[in-house]
Enzyme design. Sequence first.
Site, PDB file in Angstrom:
ATOM      1  N   HIS A  72       0.814  -1.215   0.000  1.00 47.71           N
ATOM      2  CA  HIS A  72       0.000   0.000   0.000  1.00 47.71           C
ATOM      3  C   HIS A  72       0.847   1.264   0.000  1.00 47.71           C
ATOM      4  O   HIS A  72       1.906   1.335   0.616  1.00 47.71           O
ATOM      5  CB  HIS A  72      -0.928   0.004   1.223  1.00 47.71           C
ATOM      6  CG  HIS A  72      -0.209  -0.018   2.532  1.00 47.71           C
ATOM      7  ND1 HIS A  72       0.241   1.116   3.170  1.00 47.71           N
ATOM      8  CD2 HIS A  72       0.147  -1.048   3.335  1.00 47.71           C
ATOM      9  CE1 HIS A  72       0.821   0.801   4.304  1.00 47.71           C
ATOM     10  NE2 HIS A  72       0.792  -0.514   4.434  1.00 47.71           N
ATOM     11  N   ASP A  73       0.379   2.254  -0.741  1.00 46.56           N
ATOM     12  CA  ASP A  73       0.967   3.594  -0.787  1.00 46.56           C
ATOM     13  C   ASP A  73       2.362   3.629  -1.396  1.00 46.56           C
ATOM     14  O   ASP A  73       3.084   4.630  -1.251  1.00 46.56           O
ATOM     15  CB  ASP A  73       1.005   4.224   0.617  1.00 46.56           C
ATOM     16  CG  ASP A  73      -0.373   4.292   1.257  1.00 46.56           C
ATOM     17  OD1 ASP A  73      -1.221   5.038   0.738  1.00 46.56           O
ATOM     18  OD2 ASP A  73      -0.609   3.579   2.252  1.00 46.56           O
ATOM     19  N   GLY A  78       4.973  -0.868   3.039  1.00 47.09           N
ATOM     20  CA  GLY A  78       4.197   0.278   2.586  1.00 47.09           C
ATOM     21  C   GLY A  78       5.040   1.527   2.420  1.00 47.09           C
ATOM     22  O   GLY A  78       6.108   1.677   3.003  1.00 47.09           O
TER      23      GLY A  78
END
Length: 280
Positions: free
Chosen positions: A123-124, A141
């Site tokens: 994520h991200d 992340g």
Amino acid sequence: MQAAEIHPSSIVAEGARIGRGVRIGPWCMIGPDVRIGDGTQLIANVIVDGQTQIGPGVTCYPFTTIGMAPQDLKYRGEATRCVIGARTVIRENVTIHRGTATGSGVTQVGDDCLIMANSHVAHDCTIGNGVIIVNNVVMGGHVTIGDHARIMGSAALHQFVRIGRAALVGGVCGVEADVIPYGSVLGNRARLVGLHWIWLKRNGVQPDEVHRLRRAFRALYPRAMEDETAAFSQRLDAVRAEYGNEPRVAEILAFIEAPSHRGLVRVAGGGTASIETDGV
């Protein structure tokens, strides 16, 4: 361009937007908020979910999942995104998760990337253009990878790490801190061993510029660190004064001085050989 071709065993949710010339093979699942660009191919058994945008000309191999919920215990189903750039190739068993509300809100992969089998983009994360990620690479992340970087097989990137433009991360390498643009790192715990000379030479950087880069790098990171006579901040000032007009040196200096969650990767001790191949 011809209309999209969707295998009857695949499920495309109402609301999904499928471009012209898209080919969706057997046993794929496409969520309602997905956008797929013209000419993209999902070979088989591909799942695309969430607010995900896939650019034109992308190829997704079997058992990839794109835009699924992040592996973050703070995630509560917020409407975050995943974006895949044009002409990127995503090989078997790759997982790319959407962003989080506590992060940037989007996971992004650039144009013309190659993500090889069994790799994970968390994520991200933000991956630039022309990046190659070799088999079994995993990242936490919020990782940022600059354009044309090379991440070799089974490397592991700590969350919030920055990998600079055209940098090289060696295979089976644990990266806990930032890697400067054009840098090469190697080792069980990544250590800076030089610049990515092969990439520079293969991408049209002239010999005189390569020599100036080498001199600037050696001024910033002396060969025998135990013999250094000036603090790192002083060496930064000296390199800026002598080589600051060189665009690639200026890029390295700007990267070093930018805000960082993880700091810079440490320099290898004396006697560690430079990487002289990009492994691809």
